[in-house]
Design a protein around this motif. Structure first.
Motif, short mmCIF file in Angstrom:
data_model
loop_
_atom_site.label_atom_id
_atom_site.label_comp_id
_atom_site.label_asym_id
_atom_site.label_seq_id
_atom_site.Cartn_x
_atom_site.Cartn_y
_atom_site.Cartn_z
N SER A 195 31.65 49.43 40.69
CA SER A 195 31.74 47.99 40.23
C SER A 195 32.75 48.11 41.65
CB SER A 195 31.83 48.08 39.07
OG SER A 195 33.06 46.68 38.98
N LEU A 196 33.92 48.68 41.42
CA LEU A 196 34.57 48.20 41.99
C LEU A 196 34.97 48.21 43.74
CD1 LEU A 196 38.16 48.38 41.65
CD2 LEU A 196 37.93 51.45 42.85
N THR A 197 34.21 49.51 44.20
CA THR A 197 33.17 49.04 45.48
C THR A 197 33.00 47.30 45.86
OG1 THR A 197 32.58 51.35 45.40
CG2 THR A 197 32.03 49.59 47.18
N GLY A 225 35.92 40.95 47.89
CA GLY A 225 37.48 40.80 48.64
C GLY A 225 37.75 40.91 50.41
N VAL A 226 37.24 41.87 50.41
CA VAL A 226 37.09 41.51 52.58
C VAL A 226 36.00 40.38 52.91
CG1 VAL A 226 36.05 43.37 54.45
CG2 VAL A 226 36.94 44.54 52.34
N ARG A 227 35.29 40.54 52.60
CA ARG A 227 34.32 38.83 53.11
C ARG A 227 35.10 37.68 52.43
NH1 ARG A 227 28.63 41.03 50.45
NH2 ARG A 227 27.81 42.03 52.77
N GLU A 228 35.42 37.79 51.40
CA GLU A 228 36.47 36.41 50.61
C GLU A 228 37.35 36.22 51.64
OE1 GLU A 228 36.82 35.63 46.74
OE2 GLU A 228 34.52 35.41 46.85
N ARG A 229 38.11 37.55 52.31
CA ARG A 229 39.65 37.43 52.64
C ARG A 229 39.57 36.60 54.83
NH1 ARG A 229 44.25 37.49 50.75
NH2 ARG A 229 46.14 37.91 52.07
N ASP A 230 40.00 35.85 54.65
CA ASP A 230 40.40 35.10 56.52
C ASP A 230 40.86 36.51 56.89
OD1 ASP A 230 39.22 33.04 58.23
OD2 ASP A 230 42.99 32.60 58.32
N PRO A 259 40.91 44.84 44.31
CA PRO A 259 40.68 44.32 43.30
C PRO A 259 41.54 44.67 42.30
CG PRO A 259 38.73 45.86 43.90
CD PRO A 259 40.28 45.70 45.19
N ASP A 260 41.46 44.53 40.60
CA ASP A 260 42.14 44.13 39.58
C ASP A 260 44.12 44.65 39.84
OD1 ASP A 260 40.07 44.62 38.18
OD2 ASP A 260 39.26 46.77 38.65
N GLN A 261 44.11 43.84 40.45
CA GLN A 261 45.92 43.83 40.73
C GLN A 261 46.86 44.24 39.59
OE1 GLN A 261 47.41 43.13 44.41
NE2 GLN A 261 44.99 43.24 45.04
N ASP A 262 46.12 43.67 37.98
CA ASP A 262 46.70 43.64 37.24
C ASP A 262 47.18 45.51 37.21
OD1 ASP A 262 44.05 43.63 36.92
OD2 ASP A 262 45.41 42.51 34.38
N ARG A 263 45.98 45.80 37.48
CA ARG A 263 46.27 47.96 37.32
C ARG A 263 46.90 48.65 38.32
NH1 ARG A 263 40.57 49.60 35.61
NH2 ARG A 263 41.53 51.15 34.92
N ILE A 264 46.89 47.84 39.40
CA ILE A 264 47.97 48.22 40.20
C ILE A 264 49.44 49.39 40.04
CG2 ILE A 264 48.36 48.83 42.96
CD1 ILE A 264 46.49 46.86 43.84
N ASP A 293 46.11 52.55 37.48
CA ASP A 293 46.57 52.84 35.73
C ASP A 293 46.12 54.19 35.58
OD1 ASP A 293 44.54 51.49 35.18
OD2 ASP A 293 46.17 50.43 33.79
N ASP A 294 45.09 54.36 36.04
CA ASP A 294 43.95 54.93 35.59
C ASP A 294 44.17 56.60 36.50
OD1 ASP A 294 42.13 54.05 37.25
OD2 ASP A 294 40.62 54.10 36.84
N GLY A 295 44.86 57.06 37.19
CA GLY A 295 44.24 57.70 37.93
C GLY A 295 43.86 57.88 38.89
N HIS A 296 42.94 56.24 39.20
CA HIS A 296 42.15 56.19 40.48
C HIS A 296 43.03 55.55 41.80
CE1 HIS A 296 37.81 55.65 42.28
NE2 HIS A 296 38.61 54.92 42.73
N VAL A 297 42.05 56.28 42.80
CA VAL A 297 42.88 56.03 44.16
C VAL A 297 42.21 55.51 45.21
CG1 VAL A 297 44.40 57.07 45.82
CG2 VAL A 297 44.60 57.80 43.79
N LEU A 298 43.15 54.60 46.21
CA LEU A 298 42.09 53.82 47.20
C LEU A 298 43.09 54.42 48.46
CD1 LEU A 298 41.96 50.28 46.41
CD2 LEU A 298 40.56 52.04 45.96
N GLU A 299 42.13 55.12 49.50
CA GLU A 299 43.48 55.93 50.27
C GLU A 299 42.29 54.59 51.52
OE1 GLU A 299 44.70 59.89 50.81
OE2 GLU A 299 42.59 60.30 49.84
#
Length: 300
Positions: free
Chosen positions: A9-11, A17-22, A69-74, A90-96
């Protein structure tokens, strides 16, 4: 929602997000985030990816990450270099990820990938294809040279530790020497390393491919850094076995004065003796003789 479902779901949200971002035209999932690597995902898996920006728009695109995604959880974001980012949820998941123009990613090496967003010209796919060629070209080992570097890094590290630079010296022993040792093992015993291994980072999943070596090295590194470099009960199995058993002829090392011809003022390496310490000292008055890796790593 289960963990695998949440990962997917995050993927999907990243893709939207990428497709819609100019100004953003590409998204490449890497490693376990890709389709090819999804079988390795577990609770510790993060999202590794590249985001491609239009030429000339990279700096502007990096100024805001509000498309994630999920800006309020960053919980936090941080920069790694000019184009790299890390994001913690906030759950420990990381984006690199890296966010860059195609020219800023020139020369990258990539392994398992999924191109999920691209422009009509296929710029992202072409970048990935070039990166896989780069990775294949660099996927080679020189175990004899790496074994030499193991010894040099250990010697330098122990010297700095004895100077009082324990943290810096520990990096030489625990990081640089170990990295070269793992590369040397993979190069010396390539048949034990599966084709599906990480072609970018030889240290990844080493424990799966070489469990005995991994246990011996890990046991040595449990000790303080100097002891890790010289511990007879554990590091002898890792460092000495490699250098002495597998590279006996290659690792003959001559004192610096023999090759440099500066007999009066350079610091030569003294061979180890039973009365000496484990590691060769640097000394200005020593006889010219060759000494091997076993001399360096022999237990007094």
């Amino acid at each position: 929602m289960s963990a695998p479902e949440w990962f997917e779901s995050l993927t999907d949200e990243l893709t939207i997000g990428v497709r819609e971002r100019d100004g953003l035209t590409g998204l490449v999932l890497l490693g376990s985030a890709s389709t090819a690597g999804r079988h390795r995902r577990d609770e510790w898996s993060d999202h590794d990816f590249f985001v491609i920006a239009d030429p000339g728009r990279g700096a502007r695109a990096r100024a805001s990450l509000d498309w994630l995604p999920d800006q309020d959880r960053i919980v936090l974001t941080a920069c790694e270099g000019e184009i790299g980012f890390v994001v913690l949820y906030d759950d420990g998941h990381v984006l690199e990820f890296a966010l860059a123009e195609p020219t800023e990613l020139a020369g990258i090496a990539v392994g398992e990938v999924s191109v999920v967003v691209d422009d009509d010209a296929g710029v992202t796919a072409a970048l990935v294809e070039a990166g896989q060629v780069t990775a294949a070209a660099g996927d080679s080992f020189d175990p004899e040279n790496d074994a030499r570097l193991v010894l040099v890094k250990i010697l330098l590290g122990v010297g700095r530790i004895r100077r009082g630079e324990v943290l810096n010296g520990g990096q030489f022993v625990r990081t640089w020497a170990v990295n070269h040792l793992l590369r040397a093992v993979r190069g010396r015993f390539p048949g034990r390393s599966p084709e599906a291994r990480d072609t970018i980072d030889p240290t990844r999943r080493f424990e799966v491919d070489y469990p005995d070596w991994a246990r011996a090295i890990a046991a040595a590194l449990d000790a303080p850094p100097e002891r890790a470099a010289r511990e007879p009960s554990s590091s002898r199995g890792a460092f000495s076995s490699l250098a002495g058993m597998h590279f006996p002829a290659v690792l003959q090392t001559r004192s610096r004065a023999d090759s440099a011809g500066r007999a009066g003022n350079d610091r030569r390496l003294v061979p180890v003796s039973r009365e000496n310490d484990l590691w060769p000292h640097r000394h200005r008055r020593c006889g010219h003789r060759s000494f091997s890796a076993e001399d360096w790593l022999r237990t007094p």
